[in-house]
Design an enzyme around this catalytic site. Structure first.
Site, PDB file in Angstrom:
ATOM      1  N   GLY A  10       7.560  -4.051  16.112  1.00  0.00           N
ATOM      2  CA  GLY A  10       8.812  -3.327  15.984  1.00  0.00           C
ATOM      3  C   GLY A  10       8.588  -1.839  16.062  1.00  0.00           C
ATOM      4  N   PRO A  11       9.671  -1.062  16.043  1.00  0.00           N
ATOM      5  CA  PRO A  11       9.547   0.391  16.110  1.00  0.00           C
ATOM      6  C   PRO A  11       9.092   0.990  14.786  1.00  0.00           C
ATOM      7  CG  PRO A  11      11.851  -0.253  15.957  1.00  0.00           C
ATOM      8  CD  PRO A  11      11.065  -1.514  16.072  1.00  0.00           C
ATOM      9  N   ARG A  13       8.999   2.765  11.293  1.00  0.00           N
ATOM     10  CA  ARG A  13       9.838   2.781  10.096  1.00  0.00           C
ATOM     11  C   ARG A  13      10.871   1.649  10.064  1.00  0.00           C
ATOM     12  NH1 ARG A  13       7.186   5.348   6.696  1.00  0.00           N
ATOM     13  NH2 ARG A  13       8.851   6.374   5.616  1.00  0.00           N
ATOM     14  N   GLY A  15      10.217  -1.504   8.995  1.00  0.00           N
ATOM     15  CA  GLY A  15       9.929  -2.457   7.933  1.00  0.00           C
ATOM     16  C   GLY A  15       8.907  -3.504   8.332  1.00  0.00           C
ATOM     17  N   SER A  17       5.575  -3.496   8.480  1.00  0.00           N
ATOM     18  CA  SER A  17       4.437  -3.658   7.556  1.00  0.00           C
ATOM     19  C   SER A  17       4.876  -4.379   6.293  1.00  0.00           C
ATOM     20  CB  SER A  17       3.820  -2.302   7.198  1.00  0.00           C
ATOM     21  OG  SER A  17       3.180  -1.746   8.321  1.00  0.00           O
ATOM     22  N   HIS A  53       1.141   3.061   1.161  1.00  0.00           N
ATOM     23  CA  HIS A  53       0.922   1.680   1.627  1.00  0.00           C
ATOM     24  C   HIS A  53       0.080   0.907   0.615  1.00  0.00           C
ATOM     25  CE1 HIS A  53       2.029   0.722   5.942  1.00  0.00           C
ATOM     26  NE2 HIS A  53       2.569   1.916   5.772  1.00  0.00           N
ATOM     27  N   GLN A  55      -0.371   1.459  -2.617  1.00  0.00           N
ATOM     28  CA  GLN A  55       0.372   1.213  -3.856  1.00  0.00           C
ATOM     29  C   GLN A  55       1.412   0.110  -3.679  1.00  0.00           C
ATOM     30  OE1 GLN A  55       1.921   4.987  -5.168  1.00  0.00           O
ATOM     31  NE2 GLN A  55      -0.080   5.685  -5.890  1.00  0.00           N
ATOM     32  N   ARG A  57       1.237  -2.477  -1.746  1.00  0.00           N
ATOM     33  CA  ARG A  57       0.573  -3.783  -1.695  1.00  0.00           C
ATOM     34  C   ARG A  57       0.155  -4.262  -3.070  1.00  0.00           C
ATOM     35  NH1 ARG A  57      -2.037  -1.270   2.494  1.00  0.00           N
ATOM     36  NH2 ARG A  57      -3.975  -1.106   1.322  1.00  0.00           N
ATOM     37  N   GLU A  65     -11.615  -1.116   5.760  1.00  0.00           N
ATOM     38  CA  GLU A  65     -11.279  -0.067   6.717  1.00  0.00           C
ATOM     39  C   GLU A  65     -12.062  -0.320   7.993  1.00  0.00           C
ATOM     40  OE1 GLU A  65     -11.753   3.755   4.867  1.00  0.00           O
ATOM     41  OE2 GLU A  65     -10.278   3.276   3.308  1.00  0.00           O
TER      42      GLU A  65
END
Length: 189
Positions: A10-11, A13, A15, A17, A53, A55, A57, A65
């Site tokens: 999706g684009p 911002r 949602g 993630s 991100h 926090q 989760r 990483e």
């Protein structure tokens, strides 16, 4: 395959993630978050995004990483776990310095590695590119082409495939007609 591959796209911002994290948590399996972003101590805004991100989760996630060697890291997955890779756009950005032959090898290695994974849930998050103007600069077009082709190829493998727009998720695997992997294109010189 004895595992499931899910694609959430999706684009910015939209949602995606958050939706991917929700899907992962619903599995009830041990959660592994594969962060493709590189930390940059000179960019406080980027560091703040990464922290928000993390926090969101919560503490039940193991975080890895992995800015480049995505295929190798996925081979370390333990059966019965759920791995979330966020995001392919950032991973492709990390690989933009690779020439076409090296990129092709890295991309092929990633796609081929999906067939050899243990029994896991694997969720990829990817940005949608190409819904706007053609990028004015060669590196922008390179990014769009590489990510667009990779997302299409993953879409041919994944089920379900979710498109998240304006905070709503639509299962494209249910409503869409698959076109198959990206055809090989001759690149203009």
């Amino acid at each position: 395959m004895t595992h499931r591959v899910v694609l959430v796209t999706g684009p910015a911002r939209s949602g995606k993630s958050e939706w991917a994290e929700t899907l992962a948590q619903k599995t009830g399996k041990p959660l592994v978050y594969v962060a493709t972003a590189r930390r940059d101590p000179t960019d406080p805004e980027w560091s703040d995004r990464i922290e928000r991100h993390r926090q969101r989760r919560g503490g039940e996630w193991t975080t890895l990483e992995v800015p480049i060697e995505l295929a190798a890291s996925l081979q370390q997955a333990t059966p019965g776990s759920c791995w979330l890779v966020d995001s392919l756009g950032t991973w492709v950005t990390n690989c933009l310095d690779l020439d076409e032959a090296s990129w092709s090898e890295v991309r092929t290695r990633l796609l081929a590695s999906l067939a050899d994974l243990p029994e896991i849930e694997l969720i990829f998050v990817a940005e949608e590119v190409g819904w706007g103007v053609i990028p004015a600069y060669p590196v922008g077009r390179l990014f769009r082409d590489r990510l667009g082709s990779l997302v299409r190829d993953l879409g041919a493998i994944a089920d379900p495939v979710y498109l998240v727009v304006a905070g709503r998720a639509v299962n494209l695997a249910r409503w869409g007609v698959p076109l198959g992997p990206t055809p090989t294109l001759d690149r203009p010189s």
